[in-house]
Design a protein around this motif. Structure first.
Motif, PDB file in Angstrom:
ATOM      1  N   VAL A  78       0.843  -1.203   0.000  1.00 47.47           N
ATOM      2  CA  VAL A  78       0.000   0.000   0.000  1.00 47.47           C
ATOM      3  C   VAL A  78       0.875   1.249   0.000  1.00 47.47           C
ATOM      4  O   VAL A  78       0.680   2.178  -0.797  1.00 47.47           O
ATOM      5  CB  VAL A  78      -0.942   0.003   1.218  1.00 47.47           C
ATOM      6  CG1 VAL A  78      -1.765   1.290   1.251  1.00 47.47           C
ATOM      7  CG2 VAL A  78      -1.855  -1.217   1.189  1.00 47.47           C
ATOM      8  N   ALA A  79       1.875   1.270   0.888  1.00 45.46           N
ATOM      9  CA  ALA A  79       2.778   2.417   0.941  1.00 45.46           C
ATOM     10  C   ALA A  79       3.542   2.574  -0.367  1.00 45.46           C
ATOM     11  O   ALA A  79       3.693   3.693  -0.889  1.00 45.46           O
ATOM     12  CB  ALA A  79       3.748   2.250   2.109  1.00 45.46           C
TER      13      ALA A  79
ATOM     14  N   ARG B 173       2.664   6.211  -7.177  1.00 46.96           N
ATOM     15  CA  ARG B 173       1.730   7.097  -7.885  1.00 46.96           C
ATOM     16  C   ARG B 173       2.171   8.551  -7.764  1.00 46.96           C
ATOM     17  O   ARG B 173       2.103   9.324  -8.725  1.00 46.96           O
ATOM     18  CB  ARG B 173       0.323   6.906  -7.317  1.00 46.96           C
ATOM     19  CG  ARG B 173      -0.336   5.590  -7.674  1.00 46.96           C
ATOM     20  CD  ARG B 173      -0.627   5.514  -9.164  1.00 46.96           C
ATOM     21  NE  ARG B 173      -1.815   6.220  -9.520  1.00 46.96           N
ATOM     22  CZ  ARG B 173      -2.979   5.629  -9.850  1.00 46.96           C
ATOM     23  NH1 ARG B 173      -3.053   4.300  -9.825  1.00 46.96           N
ATOM     24  NH2 ARG B 173      -4.014   6.332 -10.196  1.00 46.96           N
ATOM     25  N   ARG B 174       2.606   8.936  -6.564  1.00 53.74           N
ATOM     26  CA  ARG B 174       3.085  10.310  -6.382  1.00 53.74           C
ATOM     27  C   ARG B 174       4.310  10.571  -7.247  1.00 53.74           C
ATOM     28  O   ARG B 174       4.430  11.636  -7.879  1.00 53.74           O
ATOM     29  CB  ARG B 174       3.435  10.518  -4.898  1.00 53.74           C
ATOM     30  CG  ARG B 174       4.058  11.866  -4.573  1.00 53.74           C
ATOM     31  CD  ARG B 174       3.072  12.985  -4.704  1.00 53.74           C
ATOM     32  NE  ARG B 174       3.657  14.262  -4.334  1.00 53.74           N
ATOM     33  CZ  ARG B 174       3.037  15.421  -4.464  1.00 53.74           C
ATOM     34  NH1 ARG B 174       1.798  15.463  -4.973  1.00 53.74           N
ATOM     35  NH2 ARG B 174       3.628  16.548  -4.104  1.00 53.74           N
TER      36      ARG B 174
ATOM     37  N   GLY C 117       6.688   0.527   5.752  1.00 54.69           N
ATOM     38  CA  GLY C 117       6.378   0.369   4.335  1.00 54.69           C
ATOM     39  C   GLY C 117       6.893   1.517   3.499  1.00 54.69           C
ATOM     40  O   GLY C 117       7.360   1.326   2.368  1.00 54.69           O
ATOM     41  N   PHE C 118       6.815   2.731   4.031  1.00 53.46           N
ATOM     42  CA  PHE C 118       7.314   3.894   3.295  1.00 53.46           C
ATOM     43  C   PHE C 118       8.842   3.853   3.199  1.00 53.46           C
ATOM     44  O   PHE C 118       9.416   4.238   2.184  1.00 53.46           O
ATOM     45  CB  PHE C 118       6.860   5.184   3.977  1.00 53.46           C
ATOM     46  CG  PHE C 118       5.381   5.424   3.842  1.00 53.46           C
ATOM     47  CD1 PHE C 118       4.855   5.989   2.690  1.00 53.46           C
ATOM     48  CD2 PHE C 118       4.506   5.074   4.860  1.00 53.46           C
ATOM     49  CE1 PHE C 118       3.494   6.199   2.549  1.00 53.46           C
ATOM     50  CE2 PHE C 118       3.146   5.278   4.732  1.00 53.46           C
ATOM     51  CZ  PHE C 118       2.629   5.840   3.573  1.00 53.46           C
TER      52      PHE C 118
ATOM     53  N   ILE D  31       5.004  -1.640  -7.020  1.00 55.08           N
ATOM     54  CA  ILE D  31       4.124  -2.808  -6.932  1.00 55.08           C
ATOM     55  C   ILE D  31       4.936  -4.089  -6.978  1.00 55.08           C
ATOM     56  O   ILE D  31       4.745  -5.005  -6.167  1.00 55.08           O
ATOM     57  CB  ILE D  31       3.076  -2.778  -8.060  1.00 55.08           C
ATOM     58  CG1 ILE D  31       2.055  -1.654  -7.808  1.00 55.08           C
ATOM     59  CG2 ILE D  31       2.364  -4.128  -8.179  1.00 55.08           C
ATOM     60  CD1 ILE D  31       1.061  -1.471  -8.935  1.00 55.08           C
ATOM     61  N   PHE D  32       5.872  -4.154  -7.908  1.00 54.64           N
ATOM     62  CA  PHE D  32       6.658  -5.381  -8.056  1.00 54.64           C
ATOM     63  C   PHE D  32       7.539  -5.626  -6.841  1.00 54.64           C
ATOM     64  O   PHE D  32       7.559  -6.730  -6.287  1.00 54.64           O
ATOM     65  CB  PHE D  32       7.503  -5.306  -9.326  1.00 54.64           C
ATOM     66  CG  PHE D  32       8.399  -6.498  -9.516  1.00 54.64           C
ATOM     67  CD1 PHE D  32       7.872  -7.700  -9.969  1.00 54.64           C
ATOM     68  CD2 PHE D  32       9.752  -6.435  -9.220  1.00 54.64           C
ATOM     69  CE1 PHE D  32       8.684  -8.810 -10.137  1.00 54.64           C
ATOM     70  CE2 PHE D  32      10.569  -7.533  -9.376  1.00 54.64           C
ATOM     71  CZ  PHE D  32      10.032  -8.724  -9.834  1.00 54.64           C
ATOM     72  N   MET D  33       8.270  -4.606  -6.400  1.00 50.96           N
ATOM     73  CA  MET D  33       9.254  -4.819  -5.337  1.00 50.96           C
ATOM     74  C   MET D  33       8.613  -5.007  -3.968  1.00 50.96           C
ATOM     75  O   MET D  33       9.171  -5.678  -3.104  1.00 50.96           O
ATOM     76  CB  MET D  33      10.250  -3.663  -5.309  1.00 50.96           C
ATOM     77  CG  MET D  33      11.028  -3.545  -6.612  1.00 50.96           C
ATOM     78  SD  MET D  33      12.500  -2.528  -6.494  1.00 50.96           S
ATOM     79  CE  MET D  33      13.576  -3.611  -5.561  1.00 50.96           C
TER      80      MET D  33
END
Length: 413
Positions: free
Chosen positions: A78-79, A85-86, A129-130, A359-361
């Motif tokens: 999610v992070a 996207r940003r 996560g960030f 997304i992949f990593m």
């Protein structure tokens, strides 16, 4: 900045493309990215095997509670998606990379100085996560740099950076164990925090021009692909999750099997575990060369097949030779996927490479959760060593899916 496109030829000699290593060393961005991912992997892999011991020994968690800590990694996708996207909207990869690195430092430092059991769980879920998204931003920046300077060895450059990441994973667990033994688990976690922050240093104050959207005409919404555009990437990532799910099963149960049932000496068990990353690093440059002849998706299909064979070795051989063979085959799996996976993911979503990278990593967190759950059920139902049939089946499903994607790619004009 300019990458060297070719070596200076002598009079009358043909021009030769610069090697991938030379391209990497010549560019401040690429060279800095390679060092940065090494430091990031060094810190994280030092802490990963020790975090459960820290929770049990220092914060008095039960073994069950310590095992549940890894579920906090489910926040990472999610992070990563939000950061990706940003990044695709703004094109400012390195700015977000630095923010994520600072967040990662704060997260690990907070865990190191936790005094209550709930604190590491909350910190990992909210901040961790960030912090983990920093690496995906670097690979997006590498992609932008190589897209601006196309050349025949650009895939090899990605392999060099990815090898640096793998190198960190080779050194980290040994360094973390040594540091924890010589000092304390808290000190080791502080060192992880320092490594996470130190990844900013190799890139210094380097700035890059904001990446232009890769969509038609550089459309403003090119960095916001819809679900339909993301389906190939999501399918590929799902298949990667099936392959990666075997890793937590292997690391959880292969040492128990070798030590508890086969009664291998500690040195032999360590050698069997350690042969995989060595084989992986040796095979990564080979994967780039072979992929140019066979196509990336076809080679990854073969790589997933190596995963099936490796887990069958674990399940049906009870000899050092059989387990060495299985680990070498697993080195082949990750020599292929670690090198080509990020390249394929970015090409499946070329209008939003930061989102694709994230997304992949970050999908490894989902794979760890799937592998942990499937391995626990399999171990209870089939015992050791038949539990390794579970990742063999998962890898076989991935073979089928990747083969279908390879055929679909072949049919495209």
């Amino acid at each position: 900045m300019t990458l060297p496109e070719q070596v200076e030829p002598a009079l009358g000699e043909p021009v030769a493309p610069a090697s991938a290593l030379r391209l990497t060393l010549a560019s401040p961005l690429l060279r800095g990215a390679a060092i940065a991912v090494f430091l990031s992997a060094l810190g994280f892999s030092a802490a990963a095997p020790q975090i459960a011991s820290f929770l049990v020994d220092d914060l008095h968690a039960s073994l069950t509670a310590a095992g549940l800590f890894y579920l906090t990694n489910l926040a990472a996708p999610v992070a990563g998606f939000l950061i990706g996207r940003r990044s695709d909207r703004t094109g400012r990869r390195l700015g977000l990379f630095r923010v994520c690195a600072v967040a990662g430092f704060a997260g690990w430092a907070g865990i190191a100085w936790s005094t209550e059991l709930w604190m590491p769980y909350v910190i990992s879920a909210v901040i961790g996560g960030f912090g983990g998204a920093a690496t995906s931003q670097l690979f997006a920046a590498v992609h932008d740099e190589l897209r601006a300077h196309p050349g025949p060895n650009n895939d090899g450059v990605v392999a060099v950076v990815r090898m640096a990441l793998t190198g960190g994973w080779v050194v980290g667990p040994v360094a973390g164990s040594f540091l924890a033994a010589q000092t304390s688990l808290r000190t080791m976690l502080v060192a992880t925090a320092v490594c996470t922050l130190a990844q900013i240093v190799p890139l210094g104050t380097l700035r890059t021009a904001p990446a232009a959207p890769a969509g038609p005409g550089g459309a403003p919404d090119a960095g916001r692909p819809g679900l339909r555009a993301m389906l190939p990437l999501l399918a590929f990532t799902g298949l990667y999750v099936l392959v990666y799910a075997g890793e937590p099963i292997k690391y959880a149960y292969l040492p128990i099997y070798m030590n508890g049932q086969l009664h291998f000496a500690a040195g032999l068990s360590g050698a069997i575990i350690g042969i995989q990353p060595l084989a992986e690093i040796l095979l990564m440059p080979v994967a780039v060369i072979v992929a140019r002849r066979t196509g990336m998706m076809r080679l990854m299909t073969l790589g997933a097949g190596f995963g099936v064979a490796a887990n069958l070795c674990f399940a049906f051989t009870a000899t050092p030779a059989g387990l060495f063979a299985g680990q070498i085959l697993m080195g082949g799996v990750w020599g292929v996927f670690a090198t080509l996976g990020i390249i394929v993911a970015q090409r499946l979503l070329p209008t939003a490479v930061a989102t694709a990278s994230a997304i992949f990593m970050s999908s490894t967190a989902l794979a760890s959760a799937l592998g942990g759950a499937a391995g626990g059920i399999g171990a209870e139902a089939a015992g050791l060593p038949r539990v390794f049939l579970v990742p063999a089946v998962l890898a076989l499903l991935a073979v089928g899916g990747l083969a279908a994607m390879a055929r679909s790619t072949d049919r495209e004009p």
